[in-house]
Design an enzyme around this catalytic site. Structure first.
Site, mmCIF file in Angstrom:
data_model
loop_
_atom_site.group_PDB
_atom_site.id
_atom_site.type_symbol
_atom_site.label_atom_id
_atom_site.label_comp_id
_atom_site.label_asym_id
_atom_site.label_seq_id
_atom_site.Cartn_x
_atom_site.Cartn_y
_atom_site.Cartn_z
ATOM 1 N N LYS B 78 -8.884 11.026 -14.733
ATOM 2 C CA LYS B 78 -7.821 11.393 -13.783
ATOM 3 C C LYS B 78 -8.096 12.772 -13.185
ATOM 4 C CE LYS B 78 -4.484 8.574 -16.353
ATOM 5 N NZ LYS B 78 -3.364 8.554 -17.330
ATOM 6 N N GLN B 122 0.135 12.044 -21.400
ATOM 7 C CA GLN B 122 -0.713 10.889 -21.694
ATOM 8 C C GLN B 122 -0.165 10.146 -22.913
ATOM 9 O OE1 GLN B 122 -3.325 9.785 -19.847
ATOM 10 N NE2 GLN B 122 -3.429 8.023 -21.218
ATOM 11 N N ASP B 145 3.764 9.250 -13.228
ATOM 12 C CA ASP B 145 3.526 7.974 -13.921
ATOM 13 C C ASP B 145 4.594 6.932 -13.578
ATOM 14 O OD1 ASP B 145 1.147 8.015 -15.363
ATOM 15 O OD2 ASP B 145 2.023 9.125 -17.043
#
Lengths: 328, 328
Positions: B78, B122, B145
């Protein structure tokens, strides 16, 4: 194909003997009125316990904007049910000319009012008002309809929150009738945000979390599902929940013998014989009951459960507020 | 049954000639790497335009708690992609012993920090930390997200918001390949909240609202769907999206000839021949490609699209914040 053939045989058999000694082949009619009455009885006791232990009486404020006879009737039913259970309630009637800003202002006042534990804006609102903006404006903790975006998010995530009354009522009906859902095929016909989507979420999600969902395999059909495909999906279903507002949409040939058919539709149609208006659902009741294992009638099926679950939600939101107040 | 027979005939034919002159019978392999690269190129230009018009460079902060090699790799991918597109980024690493309170404290600081436009924790977090509490703590406007309960609610309601990157990436793949979804049968295998449920929502919902959903008939299958029923649902599907983490779950006999098969699974398995580890999806790729019309490989299918859509979300959240700041 096998299933369909079986279906035809059974339904032919049912028709042949219907109303006679073989009527036990007919579907069990789920009596929503009776089950809802039972639940209202429990809620009445729950409310008594709540008040007896020193809490205020929960208070539901309903808001109607404009003059829709159906809305008037729905709200009246809800208020009557509140009265029966012992929930304090009132209805605020605003003219159809009310602006969105004025309605938001009222909602903000109700949100702030400590005496009001539940707020409900009867839908539909007039076209110049954005329904979504209104639903999101109701305080998430007073949102007895469960239409606030946060409550919908929580439902989607299997979190504890307020679940819209109609799908919650259907879930209660299935549980009350001991309809097996775990690993079974369910079809939801319709994709409305207030009924069908929450229903699909409750049907498919994991039973081990807060919403105690039903672990079924779920198919969502809607206006763009080709009729042949809709029929095929329905014929494979152990449970069908239909909520679209089309009389006679679900016919006998679409139902697997023994399936449970839940009819959320409420349609006002003219009876050709009597010339009078009557309420019917989305299911061809007289035909489908010859094949199904369980079926809900309209009226007297899902409708009273929706009202009972609204009371359930009203009590739940009130309890949470009283609890939060004690904690703070 | 007819479909299954057809499937067998086609797949036999494919096997007979596979790799030879009839290899055109094989599925078109959807090149996620290439499509994602194209999207990153567009995002790079978009970012340049944003900064050129006087806005700050968007900044993404990723948080990793504990030492999970897979998490490290995902976050590294990412960050590399951010660098390529021109998004400023940093990774904060916290020890596995970090308490939930400490992590919430960090998130609160990042939420407040005007320089930080996107925040990503994460997953998975260590077991002593409640994943849901963490996802909900990320400011809804910085939630790249799309895991915050409010963003999930907005997605469920077809409202404009942040959509989780993987299902959004799958949607983009389908659109890029011109896969027809309107009124078609789609099956989602799995019911995770980060991939499968948002996917099912995007597949079934109405294309005319903010999320520009896909209007398919959708079936959600999961661990409690009996294998025979899973196979039957899949065989009827025009689109299959599988996201469960079981290598070889979707086999050739479960796929309708010409169907589009999207494999979200990422499984690390030992190659029996070489003894080395390799990544595979949930689909028996070599077999299923003989039947399917389109198929995504693993790696190189959905994975790079997830990263590209995270960048898309990061840019979208930044733009909204810049816009809100100008308005205030």
């Amino acid at each position: 194909m096998l299933r369909r053939s079986l279906g035809s045989i059974v339904s032919l058999a049912s028709r042949k003997y219907s109303g006679k000694s073989f009527s036990s082949n007919m579907a069990q009619i789920i009596n929503g009125n009776e089950i809802a009455k039972e639940i209202r009885g429990q809620l009445k006791q729950e409310l008594k316990d709540l008040v007896d232990s020193g809490n205020p009486v929960p208070h539901l404020t309903a808001v109607i904007v404009g003059e829709d006879p159906a809305s008037e009737k729905y709200v009246q039913n809800k208020m009557n049910a509140c009265l029966e259970v012992g929930i304090s309630s009132e209805t605020k009637r605003l003219p159809a000319s009310t602006t969105q800003e004025e309605l938001l202002q009222l909602i903000a006042e109700l949100n702030k009012d400590q005496r009001v534990t539940g707020v409900l804006v009867q839908l539909p609102v007039p076209e110049h008002i954005n329904e979504r903006t209104i639903c999101n404006a109701v305080d998430v903790d007073k949102d007895v309809d469960g239409f606030n975006e946060l409550n919908i998010g929580r439902l989607a995530l299997d979190m504890d929150g307020i679940v819209p009354a109609t799908p919650l009522g259907v879930k209660r009906l299935l549980e009350h009738q001991n309809i097996e859902t775990h690993g079974r095929n369910a079809v939801v016909v319709g994709r409305s945000k207030n009924v069908s989507l929450p229903m699909a979420i409750l049907l498919h999600a994991d039973g081990k979390y807060a919403t105690k969902a039903l672990d079924a395999t779920v198919t969502i059909c809607h206006r763009y599902t080709p009729p042949k495909e809709l029929a095929r999906h329905c014929r494979q279903a152990d449970i069908i929940v239909v909520a679209v507002g089309k009389p006679g949409l679900i016919t006998k040939d679409m139902v697997k013998p023994g399936a449970c058919v839940i009819d959320v539709g409420i349609n006002r149609i003219k009876d050709e014989k009597t010339g009078k208006f009557k309420l019917v659902g989305d299911v061809d009741f007289e035909e489908v009951r010859q094949v199904a294992g369980h079926i809900t009638p309209v009226p007297g099926g899902v409708g009273p459960m929706t009202v009972a679950m609204l009371l359930h939600n009203t009590l739940k939101t009130a309890k949470k507020q009283f609890c939060d107040r004690q904690a703070s």
